[in-house]
Design a protein around this motif. Sequence first.
Motif, short mmCIF file in Angstrom:
data_model
loop_
_atom_site.label_atom_id
_atom_site.label_comp_id
_atom_site.label_asym_id
_atom_site.label_seq_id
_atom_site.Cartn_x
_atom_site.Cartn_y
_atom_site.Cartn_z
N UNK A 24 23.98 -61.36 -29.64
CA UNK A 24 23.88 -62.79 -29.95
C UNK A 24 23.59 -63.63 -28.71
N UNK A 25 24.18 -63.27 -27.56
CA UNK A 25 23.96 -64.07 -26.36
C UNK A 25 23.74 -63.12 -25.18
N UNK A 26 23.43 -63.71 -24.03
CA UNK A 26 23.28 -62.88 -22.85
C UNK A 26 24.05 -63.48 -21.68
N UNK A 27 24.06 -62.75 -20.58
CA UNK A 27 24.86 -63.15 -19.43
C UNK A 27 24.49 -64.51 -18.87
N UNK A 28 23.23 -64.89 -19.00
CA UNK A 28 22.82 -66.19 -18.47
C UNK A 28 23.52 -67.33 -19.23
N UNK A 29 23.41 -67.29 -20.55
CA UNK A 29 24.06 -68.33 -21.37
C UNK A 29 25.58 -68.24 -21.24
#
Lengths: 408, 80
Positions: A382-387
């Motif tokens: 759903x998301x990644x480390x940046x967000x």
Amino acid sequence: MIEFRLPSLGADMDEGKLLEWRVQPGDTVKKGQVVCVVDTAKAAIDVECWHDGTVQRLLIEPGTTIPVGTPMAILREAGESEAEVERRISPALPATQPTVAPAPVAPPAAARPVAAAPAGRRRVSPAARKRALELGIDSDKVPAGADGTVALADVEQAARAAAAPPPAAKAPAPAAPAAATMAERSAQMRKVIGAAMARSKREIPHYYLAEDVPLIEAMQWLAQQNMSRGVTDRLLLAPLLLKCVAAALRRYPELNGYYRDDAFTPGDGIHIGVAISLRAGGLVTPALLDVDRKDIDQLNRELLDLIRRTRAGSLKSTELSAGTITVTSLGDQGVGAVYGVIYPPQVALVGFGRVTERPWAVGGGLRVAPVVTATLAADHRVSDGHRGGLFLAALRELLQNPAELTRP
Amino acid sequence: MTREELLAAILDALTGIAPEIDAAALAPAKPLRDQVDLDSADWLNFLVALHAKLGIDIPDADAAKLTTLDKLVDYCGKKL
């Protein structure tokens, strides 16, 4: 006509034992009213009904263990007559209901007729079929649950039964205790927590981030507030942390919600499941609802009340199933940082370690400051480390300005 | 209220928060939170219970110093 069924109260629940009914046939039920108390592996839960109506029949006898989804009561809606609903009940109910029931309540034995599958084809849930394959079990030979369906739990039970060596010398069965003993409950709780967490680790590609957050402003603000407050409305740090998490989630909604059927669904509000440890071991994560819309005093009161009720064992079903994210805080007796395991179907977990005094650079100088390590475990689908990193940075910034955030 | 009565009231408030403890086994001069698993919410609930029982409102700044049962008894004795 409304069928009231046993709701699932979280990823770690697949059955429950009815302890008592809080309503009787003929009673009027309002939406949100507690209608019964159900014992799960973790705690006795006050289960609410989500419809207005009048109780026509209670189908399950207290003391009976039933799978999630089992019809427990029949309610009639406004405008329906008793006779009309009676006529519709017989074909609508599964074969678990004896046709010659003399009393309005089904005898307890009827609730889990393991062998008595309803006439016709047996149903095996997709999850159960998949698990049976993994375990090398023939799902067609697994005894079905009360509704005639072979569920995941039935498969796992069959697997355990198959794996367990035959008991050497079976002692005579002791009289069945009314409630689970402490040791039994503890063992049962470890098992369900283990199952839910194993599922999380198996299915969710976790990533982990951490950020040290100075709490100079926050602790000062808190001390200042508490100087003029009596003991009954003194503020804890935790509600302030929760409030900031909620404010940061507004900017990063992809961390708040559920991952189901290969897709992310944002939460219908910011409902934060708070990990609360039980004194006898184990933990429960009941939710504080709409954290972003409540002021700090209300959150403080609700959190203290939730902790007290969790440990006293009087939680409501909505509180257990409503969380759209979980926050775990190991408190002032705990350790520096916690890397959490996401509670499915949620997609993120925020952790706070212990607040410690650390050397901290401020404006080119060095000072001793209270610092907390905030962590994020989130779902890579759903998301990644940046967000995720931006979320933690937003959380850090929000905690630098507590007065702004807590203004009503 | 005698010292014994005061101690009994404090232990009563404490066992309300942490029912698993053996109150008689607590060492009154040793740090309480080394002997009983109390987080900040438990501690606040304990202070609230003391307030309800004894009518003593312990300020935040004082509460942090009341680390042992002996200190709690002394403090409450003076405040009553």
